[in-house]
Design a protein around this motif. Structure first.
Motif, PDB file in Angstrom:
ATOM      1  N   ASP A 404       0.908  -1.229   0.213  1.00 53.73           N
ATOM      2  CA  ASP A 404       0.024   0.108   0.139  1.00 53.73           C
ATOM      3  C   ASP A 404       0.783   1.382  -0.065  1.00 53.73           C
ATOM      4  N   ARG A 405       2.127   1.277   0.277  1.00 58.90           N
ATOM      5  CA  ARG A 405       3.089   2.289   0.575  1.00 58.90           C
ATOM      6  C   ARG A 405       3.545   2.664  -0.705  1.00 58.90           C
ATOM      7  N   LEU A 406       3.432   1.761  -1.681  1.00 63.06           N
ATOM      8  CA  LEU A 406       4.154   1.848  -2.910  1.00 63.06           C
ATOM      9  C   LEU A 406       3.206   2.196  -4.195  1.00 63.06           C
ATOM     10  N   VAL A 407       3.503   2.849  -5.200  1.00 59.87           N
ATOM     11  CA  VAL A 407       2.838   2.467  -6.486  1.00 59.87           C
ATOM     12  C   VAL A 407       3.423   1.712  -7.481  1.00 59.87           C
ATOM     13  N   GLU A 408       2.669   1.299  -8.468  1.00 58.94           N
ATOM     14  CA  GLU A 408       3.366   0.287  -9.763  1.00 58.94           C
ATOM     15  C   GLU A 408       3.873   1.507 -10.693  1.00 58.94           C
ATOM     16  N   ARG A 409       5.023   1.832 -10.527  1.00 60.82           N
ATOM     17  CA  ARG A 409       5.392   2.718 -11.427  1.00 60.82           C
ATOM     18  C   ARG A 409       6.996   2.244 -11.778  1.00 60.82           C
ATOM     19  N   PHE A 410       7.539   2.700 -12.973  1.00 63.33           N
ATOM     20  CA  PHE A 410       8.998   2.579 -13.002  1.00 63.33           C
ATOM     21  C   PHE A 410       9.467   3.704 -14.058  1.00 63.33           C
ATOM     22  N   GLU A 411      10.863   3.899 -13.906  1.00 64.53           N
ATOM     23  CA  GLU A 411      11.275   4.801 -14.693  1.00 64.53           C
ATOM     24  C   GLU A 411      12.537   4.202 -15.195  1.00 64.53           C
ATOM     25  N   SER A 412      12.886   4.342 -16.514  1.00 66.04           N
ATOM     26  CA  SER A 412      14.015   3.508 -17.140  1.00 66.04           C
ATOM     27  C   SER A 412      15.148   4.731 -17.252  1.00 66.04           C
ATOM     28  N   PHE A 413      16.363   4.170 -16.866  1.00 64.51           N
ATOM     29  CA  PHE A 413      17.586   4.881 -16.986  1.00 64.51           C
ATOM     30  C   PHE A 413      18.585   4.516 -17.880  1.00 64.51           C
ATOM     31  N   VAL A 414      19.246   5.289 -18.372  1.00 64.48           N
ATOM     32  CA  VAL A 414      20.372   4.890 -19.293  1.00 64.48           C
ATOM     33  C   VAL A 414      21.593   6.102 -18.915  1.00 64.48           C
ATOM     34  N   ALA A 415      22.685   5.596 -18.797  1.00 66.07           N
ATOM     35  CA  ALA A 415      23.957   6.599 -18.529  1.00 66.07           C
ATOM     36  C   ALA A 415      23.451   7.299 -17.515  1.00 66.07           C
ATOM     37  N   GLY A 416      22.657   6.973 -16.632  1.00 66.98           N
ATOM     38  CA  GLY A 416      22.409   7.806 -15.326  1.00 66.98           C
ATOM     39  C   GLY A 416      21.261   8.648 -15.602  1.00 66.98           C
ATOM     40  N   ARG A 417      20.857   8.602 -16.667  1.00 69.28           N
ATOM     41  CA  ARG A 417      19.540   9.857 -17.077  1.00 69.28           C
ATOM     42  C   ARG A 417      18.278   9.133 -17.430  1.00 69.28           C
ATOM     43  N   GLU A 418      17.270   9.717 -16.942  1.00 66.32           N
ATOM     44  CA  GLU A 418      15.729   8.968 -17.240  1.00 66.32           C
ATOM     45  C   GLU A 418      15.362   9.109 -18.675  1.00 66.32           C
ATOM     46  N   ILE A 419      15.021   8.074 -18.922  1.00 68.27           N
ATOM     47  CA  ILE A 419      14.367   8.009 -20.428  1.00 68.27           C
ATOM     48  C   ILE A 419      12.822   7.847 -20.661  1.00 68.27           C
ATOM     49  N   SER A 420      12.318   7.340 -19.763  1.00 68.76           N
ATOM     50  CA  SER A 420      10.995   6.883 -19.761  1.00 68.76           C
ATOM     51  C   SER A 420      10.476   6.953 -18.386  1.00 68.76           C
ATOM     52  N   ASN A 421       9.218   7.002 -18.160  1.00 74.47           N
ATOM     53  CA  ASN A 421       8.380   6.866 -16.827  1.00 74.47           C
ATOM     54  C   ASN A 421       6.978   6.471 -17.282  1.00 74.47           C
ATOM     55  N   ALA A 422       6.724   5.503 -16.385  1.00 74.58           N
ATOM     56  CA  ALA A 422       5.388   4.658 -16.928  1.00 74.58           C
ATOM     57  C   ALA A 422       5.111   4.293 -15.417  1.00 74.58           C
ATOM     58  N   PHE A 423       3.600   4.007 -15.454  1.00 75.16           N
ATOM     59  CA  PHE A 423       2.849   3.219 -14.452  1.00 75.16           C
ATOM     60  C   PHE A 423       1.646   2.597 -14.733  1.00 75.16           C
ATOM     61  N   SER A 424       1.076   1.719 -13.799  1.00 75.78           N
ATOM     62  CA  SER A 424      -0.285   1.421 -13.926  1.00 75.78           C
ATOM     63  C   SER A 424      -1.012   2.545 -13.633  1.00 75.78           C
ATOM     64  N   GLU A 425      -1.821   2.963 -14.345  1.00 71.53           N
ATOM     65  CA  GLU A 425      -2.541   4.091 -14.086  1.00 71.53           C
ATOM     66  C   GLU A 425      -3.797   4.108 -12.776  1.00 71.53           C
ATOM     67  N   LEU A 426      -3.584   4.962 -12.028  1.00 62.24           N
ATOM     68  CA  LEU A 426      -4.769   4.962 -10.917  1.00 62.24           C
ATOM     69  C   LEU A 426      -6.065   5.342 -11.953  1.00 62.24           C
ATOM     70  N   ASN A 427      -7.090   4.587 -11.498  1.00 64.90           N
ATOM     71  CA  ASN A 427      -8.377   4.696 -12.292  1.00 64.90           C
ATOM     72  C   ASN A 427      -9.575   4.524 -11.051  1.00 64.90           C
ATOM     73  N   ASP A 428      -9.123   4.773  -9.817  1.00 62.29           N
ATOM     74  CA  ASP A 428      -9.866   4.808  -8.754  1.00 62.29           C
ATOM     75  C   ASP A 428     -10.112   6.407  -8.483  1.00 62.29           C
ATOM     76  N   PRO A 429     -11.306   6.795  -8.706  1.00 59.07           N
ATOM     77  CA  PRO A 429     -11.472   8.417  -8.786  1.00 59.07           C
ATOM     78  C   PRO A 429     -11.410   8.724  -7.392  1.00 59.07           C
ATOM     79  N   ILE A 430     -11.823   7.960  -6.352  1.00 64.79           N
ATOM     80  CA  ILE A 430     -12.051   8.559  -4.994  1.00 64.79           C
ATOM     81  C   ILE A 430     -10.424   8.884  -4.695  1.00 64.79           C
TER      82      ILE A 430
END
Length: 501
Positions: A404-430
RNA sequence: GAAGGUGUAGCUCAGCUGGUAGAGCAGCGGCCUUUUAAGCCGUUGGUCGGGAGUUCGAUUCUCCCCACCUUCACCA
């Protein structure tokens, strides 16, 4: 043009204009309408055997000129490359030769002639006819090259970075590798489109001008619409609109477009940059990791024919699979500290121990983010997915199914730099509303990048969004890695610059 | 935003501790019909980033401003 002050021009430009006038007196139109070509420079060079002794018509810009009395050699450049032409008085006739005598480096000409090889062995077009197509009035930097032991030695390279960026048209003309970088950029984007299109994802367009900005943590550009008399923001991300389209029933949409962030400029940040965002219904972030790996591999193969590149001296291999490293494990690995489920005060002490500077108003998530940024990210040289972020950092991501403390998210890194950011999208409106409210609290506490509450977006979620995986990928950075560019300005044609005074 | 660096001819650069500028390439004139960083002879070209100050005199010293680069801060 009529306001031009001839007396202010330098000698070279005056000479160019004098030649222009002379050509016009001779009945030559220095700015013609069209020219039919039968071959490009490169095809003639590559297929010399089939072109030898044949007549061709080519066109291009004069890049070098060697006059020798009654004959001249020149190199002309078209989009494919450079080829030498040989112009002889006894071949083109007196009038044409006189016209040729008034031409300069930088002029664009059309040539009809016969393909042959000179004594020195260079494939050359012996001109029968030469036609001026467009006169150069402002001298081009003269860059000379020599090949020695297979290495290319460049003399007087056009190297002033400021001039190169401000006058990219000159940079492209005289620095051949620059043209290549941007061709590669184009190929990367088109390979990406092909990959996405082939899988049935729909390319869409969403608003650049938005009454509320969101989808990322960043400061926006603000503008104003006169008729509506309202403030509009230039988008910082496409996310919230693309998810509305998933609500609307599309099951896979993507957009490749400019985002705008009103923040610092350095060699990895330009105020406007190109982002690809993708949303796929009924999928989660595991699917998206697979997709990122596969798509980047596809692009590498299509564009470079290999997945391994050298970036600024470092060998990088994009070959899938990439390690998937949970954030708290990464922190353990690189700092020796276990920061999972620690209180804000404990995190503060950890930051102090690690000599990571933090702001007083930061919450635990932000402190963690800073620790990761300083202690973990620089170590992620080979492509790596850093995943499972603390919930505070990701107001649009769905809680981790096992924690519960975490989210399903990742970022991909190359040479110490972020090139992408993604997640299981929050779809609970509350839950989404609560996250936005938490952001509003942060905003009030002084966090300028905290996100704004978007009622209409919550409304959309209330209508119901299927489980969805979302991805954002920075195109400029991807291009940097695949072209070995040190600065983002080397992969953007016209990077943002202060105006010259 | 901070620190450091850079800014001299169209391009690439040199100019030591102050005496109002040089080279190569490009340009212009001349010679030269297979050259190629073409060559040889001659020659033009600069508000030395902008402004102010110190000085008899500033490209050079001081201050302010502008732009770019690097690092840091900020930021995906």
């Amino acid at each position: 043009m009529s306001e031009e002050h001839i007396e202010d021009l330098n000698e070279v430009m005056k000479a160019r204009r004098a030649k222009l006038a002379k050509l016009q007196e001779m009945g030559v139109n220095p700015f013609t309408y069209s020219f039919d070509r039968s071959a490009s420079a490169l095809t003639i060079l590559e297929q010399f055997e089939s072109f030898e002794n044949k007549t061709v018509t080519i066109a291009g810009r004069i890049m070098s000129l060697r006059r020798m009395g009654k004959a001249s050699f020149a190199h002309i450049m078209d989009v494919s490359g450079r080829i030498q032409i040989y112009v002889r008085l006894d071949r083109v006739g007196e009038k044409s030769f006189a016209v040729f005598g008034l031409l300069d480096i930088g002029d664009i000409i059309g040539v009809k002639g016969t393909v042959f090889k000179t004594h020195a062995g260079e494939i050359t077009v012996l001109a029968d006819e030469v036609e001026l197509l467009s006169k150069n009035l402002h001298p081009l930097p003269i860059v000379k090259e020599r090949v020695e032991d297979g290495r290319k030695i460049t003399y007087d390279a056009f190297a002033d970075t400021e001039l190169r960026y401000r006058q990219r048209y000159i940079d492209l003309l005289v620095n051949s590798q620059v043209k290549e970088i941007f061709i590669t950029r184009s190929r990367i984007i088109s390979a990406m489109r092909r990959y996405l299109d082939e899988r049935g994802y729909l390319e869409v367009e969403t608003p650049v001008l938005q009454p509320l900005y969101g989808g990322a943590a960043a400061r926006p550009f603000t503008t104003h619409h006169n008729t509506l008399d309202m403030t509009l923001y230039l988008r910082i991300a496409d996310e919230l609109y693309l998810k509305r389209l998933i609500v609307g029933g599309y099951e896979g949409v993507y957009e490749i477009s400019k985002d705008f962030r009103n923040e610092g400029i350095d060699r990895t940040h330009n105020p406007e940059f190109t982002m690809m965002e993708l949303y796929v219904a009924y999928k989660d972030y595991h699917f998206m990791m697979d997709l990122v790996e596969e798509m980047v591999n596809f692009i590498c193969q299509e564009v470079l024919g290999t997945t391994s590149v050298t970036y600024q001296g470092q060998e990088i291999d994009f070959k899938a699979p990439w390690p998937r490293l949970p954030m708290f494990e990464a922190i353990r690995q690189y700092t020796g500290l276990d920061l999972y489920a620690k209180s804000r005060d404990e995190l503060r002490r950890a930051a102090k121990t690690l000599q990571v500077e933090i702001e007083s108003f930061w919450d635990g998530g932000k402190i963690l983010d800073e620790i990761v940024k300083n202690k973990v990210e620089p170590n992620l040289v080979q492509p790596t997915f850093l995943c499972d972020y603390p919930v505070e950092l990701s107001p649009l991501a769905k809680r981790h199914r096992n924690d519960d403390r975490l989210v399903e998210r990742f970022e991909s890194f190359v040479a110490g730099r972020e090139i992408s950011n993604a997640f299981s999208e929050l779809n609970d409106p509350i839950d989404q509303r609560q996250r936005f409210e938490q952001q509003m609290t942060l905003k009030e506490a002084g966090d300028e990048e905290a996100q704004m509450l978007d009622e209409d977006f919550i409304h959309a979620l209330e209508i119901g969004m299927p489980p969805t995986a979302g991805l954002g990928m920075g195109i400029d950075r991807l291009v940097m890695f695949l072209t070995d560019a040190a600065s983002i300005r080397d992969v953007i044609f016209f990077p943002t610059m202060r105006p010259e005074k």
